[in-house]
Design a protein around this motif. Structure first.
Motif, PDB file in Angstrom:
ATOM      1  N   ARG A 110       5.861   9.191   6.629  1.00 31.37           N
ATOM      2  CA  ARG A 110       7.019   9.620   5.840  1.00 31.37           C
ATOM      3  C   ARG A 110       6.559  10.650   4.831  1.00 31.37           C
ATOM      4  NH1 ARG A 110       6.690   4.034   4.447  1.00 31.37           N
ATOM      5  NH2 ARG A 110       5.477   3.725   2.587  1.00 31.37           N
ATOM      6  N   ILE A 111       7.520  11.332   4.231  1.00 29.70           N
ATOM      7  CA  ILE A 111       7.223  12.310   3.190  1.00 29.70           C
ATOM      8  C   ILE A 111       7.638  11.704   1.855  1.00 29.70           C
ATOM      9  CG2 ILE A 111       7.754  14.600   2.287  1.00 29.70           C
ATOM     10  CD1 ILE A 111       8.135  15.518   5.168  1.00 29.70           C
ATOM     11  N   VAL A 112       6.722  11.750   0.883  1.00 27.91           N
ATOM     12  CA  VAL A 112       6.970  11.157  -0.437  1.00 27.91           C
ATOM     13  C   VAL A 112       6.533  12.140  -1.523  1.00 27.91           C
ATOM     14  CG1 VAL A 112       6.581   8.798   0.432  1.00 27.91           C
ATOM     15  CG2 VAL A 112       4.690  10.069  -0.598  1.00 27.91           C
ATOM     16  N   LYS A 113       7.040  11.925  -2.725  1.00 28.08           N
ATOM     17  CA  LYS A 113       6.507  12.655  -3.871  1.00 28.08           C
ATOM     18  C   LYS A 113       5.198  11.990  -4.272  1.00 28.08           C
ATOM     19  CE  LYS A 113      10.528  14.596  -6.133  1.00 28.08           C
ATOM     20  NZ  LYS A 113      11.324  14.627  -7.375  1.00 28.08           N
ATOM     21  N   ALA A 114       4.230  12.795  -4.664  1.00 28.43           N
ATOM     22  CA  ALA A 114       2.910  12.272  -5.022  1.00 28.43           C
ATOM     23  C   ALA A 114       3.001  11.244  -6.146  1.00 28.43           C
ATOM     24  CB  ALA A 114       1.983  13.401  -5.423  1.00 28.43           C
ATOM     25  N   ASN A 115       3.956  11.419  -7.067  1.00 25.31           N
ATOM     26  CA  ASN A 115       4.041  10.488  -8.197  1.00 25.31           C
ATOM     27  C   ASN A 115       5.035   9.363  -7.977  1.00 25.31           C
ATOM     28  OD1 ASN A 115       6.460  11.811  -8.505  1.00 25.31           O
ATOM     29  ND2 ASN A 115       6.194  12.273 -10.663  1.00 25.31           N
ATOM     30  N   ASP A 116       5.614   9.230  -6.775  1.00 27.85           N
ATOM     31  CA  ASP A 116       6.518   8.115  -6.485  1.00 27.85           C
ATOM     32  C   ASP A 116       5.760   6.794  -6.575  1.00 27.85           C
ATOM     33  OD1 ASP A 116       8.724   9.690  -6.077  1.00 27.85           O
ATOM     34  OD2 ASP A 116       8.739   9.483  -3.884  1.00 27.85           O
ATOM     35  N   ILE A 117       6.457   5.778  -7.013  1.00 29.89           N
ATOM     36  CA  ILE A 117       5.865   4.445  -7.090  1.00 29.89           C
ATOM     37  C   ILE A 117       5.903   3.825  -5.696  1.00 29.89           C
ATOM     38  CG2 ILE A 117       6.123   2.140  -8.073  1.00 29.89           C
ATOM     39  CD1 ILE A 117       7.230   3.522 -10.605  1.00 29.89           C
ATOM     40  N   MET A 118       4.768   3.278  -5.275  1.00 25.67           N
ATOM     41  CA  MET A 118       4.658   2.683  -3.946  1.00 25.67           C
ATOM     42  C   MET A 118       5.466   1.391  -3.879  1.00 25.67           C
ATOM     43  SD  MET A 118       0.628   3.332  -3.146  1.00 25.67           S
ATOM     44  CE  MET A 118       0.671   2.567  -1.547  1.00 25.67           C
ATOM     45  N   PRO A 119       6.060   1.107  -2.715  1.00 28.33           N
ATOM     46  CA  PRO A 119       6.885  -0.097  -2.586  1.00 28.33           C
ATOM     47  C   PRO A 119       6.086  -1.396  -2.688  1.00 28.33           C
ATOM     48  CG  PRO A 119       6.667   1.019  -0.471  1.00 28.33           C
ATOM     49  CD  PRO A 119       6.023   1.897  -1.501  1.00 28.33           C
ATOM     50  N   GLU A 120       4.851  -1.383  -2.224  1.00 27.44           N
ATOM     51  CA  GLU A 120       4.011  -2.583  -2.283  1.00 27.44           C
ATOM     52  C   GLU A 120       2.744  -2.256  -3.052  1.00 27.44           C
ATOM     53  OE1 GLU A 120       3.263  -3.988   1.651  1.00 27.44           O
ATOM     54  OE2 GLU A 120       5.369  -3.819   2.220  1.00 27.44           O
ATOM     55  N   ARG A 121       2.301  -3.208  -3.849  1.00 31.66           N
ATOM     56  CA  ARG A 121       1.054  -3.012  -4.592  1.00 31.66           C
ATOM     57  C   ARG A 121       0.123  -4.188  -4.297  1.00 31.66           C
ATOM     58  NH1 ARG A 121       3.295  -2.994 -10.619  1.00 31.66           N
ATOM     59  NH2 ARG A 121       5.047  -2.035  -9.658  1.00 31.66           N
ATOM     60  N   PRO A 122      -1.171  -3.954  -4.418  1.00 29.14           N
ATOM     61  CA  PRO A 122      -2.124  -5.035  -4.167  1.00 29.14           C
ATOM     62  C   PRO A 122      -1.935  -6.169  -5.176  1.00 29.14           C
ATOM     63  CG  PRO A 122      -3.263  -2.926  -4.506  1.00 29.14           C
ATOM     64  CD  PRO A 122      -1.828  -2.707  -4.775  1.00 29.14           C
ATOM     65  N   SER A 123      -2.312  -7.351  -4.785  1.00 30.66           N
ATOM     66  CA  SER A 123      -2.143  -8.522  -5.659  1.00 30.66           C
ATOM     67  C   SER A 123      -2.939  -8.402  -6.946  1.00 30.66           C
ATOM     68  CB  SER A 123      -2.550  -9.793  -4.910  1.00 30.66           C
ATOM     69  OG  SER A 123      -3.893  -9.685  -4.480  1.00 30.66           O
ATOM     70  N   TRP A 124      -4.032  -7.652  -6.937  1.00 32.82           N
ATOM     71  CA  TRP A 124      -4.876  -7.515  -8.125  1.00 32.82           C
ATOM     72  C   TRP A 124      -4.348  -6.466  -9.101  1.00 32.82           C
ATOM     73  CZ3 TRP A 124      -6.414  -2.514  -8.216  1.00 32.82           C
ATOM     74  CH2 TRP A 124      -6.508  -1.858  -7.010  1.00 32.82           C
ATOM     75  N   TRP A 125      -3.313  -5.695  -8.717  1.00 36.24           N
ATOM     76  CA  TRP A 125      -2.792  -4.628  -9.562  1.00 36.24           C
ATOM     77  C   TRP A 125      -1.988  -5.208 -10.717  1.00 36.24           C
ATOM     78  CZ3 TRP A 125      -4.165   0.312  -9.385  1.00 36.24           C
ATOM     79  CH2 TRP A 125      -3.449   1.237 -10.139  1.00 36.24           C
ATOM     80  N   LYS A 126      -2.205  -4.705 -11.925  1.00 36.21           N
ATOM     81  CA  LYS A 126      -1.485  -5.181 -13.099  1.00 36.21           C
ATOM     82  C   LYS A 126      -0.049  -4.655 -13.088  1.00 36.21           C
ATOM     83  CE  LYS A 126      -5.553  -5.619 -15.989  1.00 36.21           C
ATOM     84  NZ  LYS A 126      -6.237  -5.222 -17.217  1.00 36.21           N
TER      85      LYS A 126
END
Length: 196
Positions: A110-126
């Motif tokens: 897909r095409i995204v903006k570089a600064n878009d927030i990702m839909p899923e984040r790793p469990s260790w991410w604050k």
């Protein structure tokens, strides 16, 4: 097939005896100055003569980064990681070549903006920090290019983020008809030049 002449000397780049690396390219504009030639923004940062991965991703001299405007005719030569001295091509930053075997017709890209927030984040991410496709701590694009677009390809355990400039540079810029259609006006009015 005849080889094309490579442009290796750019007046727009600094002529100060230092090594300058292309960090990002984007910001196409229809007209540059008094000409009718489209231009593009090129982010350059000073680097050592043989930069390592740390220096490429997180240059110590971000405050010295500069933005120059270049005519789109040189887009095929504006490869990210290319190093210039006094406006002359002297080499490329060391990079790993990766072959991506992806079916681009499915939902893996897909095409995204570089600064878009990702839909899923790793469990260790604050949770208090946004998890973006290109995080500023990993590869700072600054305010000039924070809205740049990228192609994201996800397969198995890997995610590949390819700046749209690199796709355009490699596939379309060598054709002047494609390049002009994509850089001289809104797509709604220029697409008829190349799409029937």
């Amino acid at each position: 097939m005849a080889s094309r002449n490579l442009i290796t000397n750019f007046e727009e780049f600094p002529h100060d005896g230092r090594h300058w690396m292309i960090r990002w390219v984007d910001g196409y504009q229809s007209h540059e100055g008094r000409t009718s030639t489209p231009s593009v923004g090129v982010k350059l940062c000073p680097v050592s003569s043989n930069p390592n991965k740390q220096e490429i991703c997180k240059p110590a001299s971000l405050s010295e980064e500069i933005l120059v405007r270049a005519h789109t005719g040189i887009v095929p030569e504006l490869v990210l990681g290319t190093i210039y001295k006094n406006g002359r091509l002297i080499g490329r930053a060391n990079a790993q070549t990766i072959n991506i075997n992806a079916d681009l017709t499915d939902n893996s890209s897909r095409i995204v903006k570089a600064n878009d927030i990702m839909p899923e984040r790793p469990s260790w991410w604050k949770d208090e920090f946004p998890y973006r496709w290109i995080g500023q701590s990993e590869y700072n694009l600054g305010k000039d290019f924070s809205n740049s677009y990228c192609v994201v390809i996800q397969q198995a355990q890997s995610t590949y983020i390819i700046p749209c400039h690199e796709v355009f540079r490699a596939l379309m810029a060598p054709s002047s008809e494609f390049a002009l259609a994509l850089t001289t006006g809104p797509w709604a009015t220029t697409r008829e030049r190349i799409v029937k």
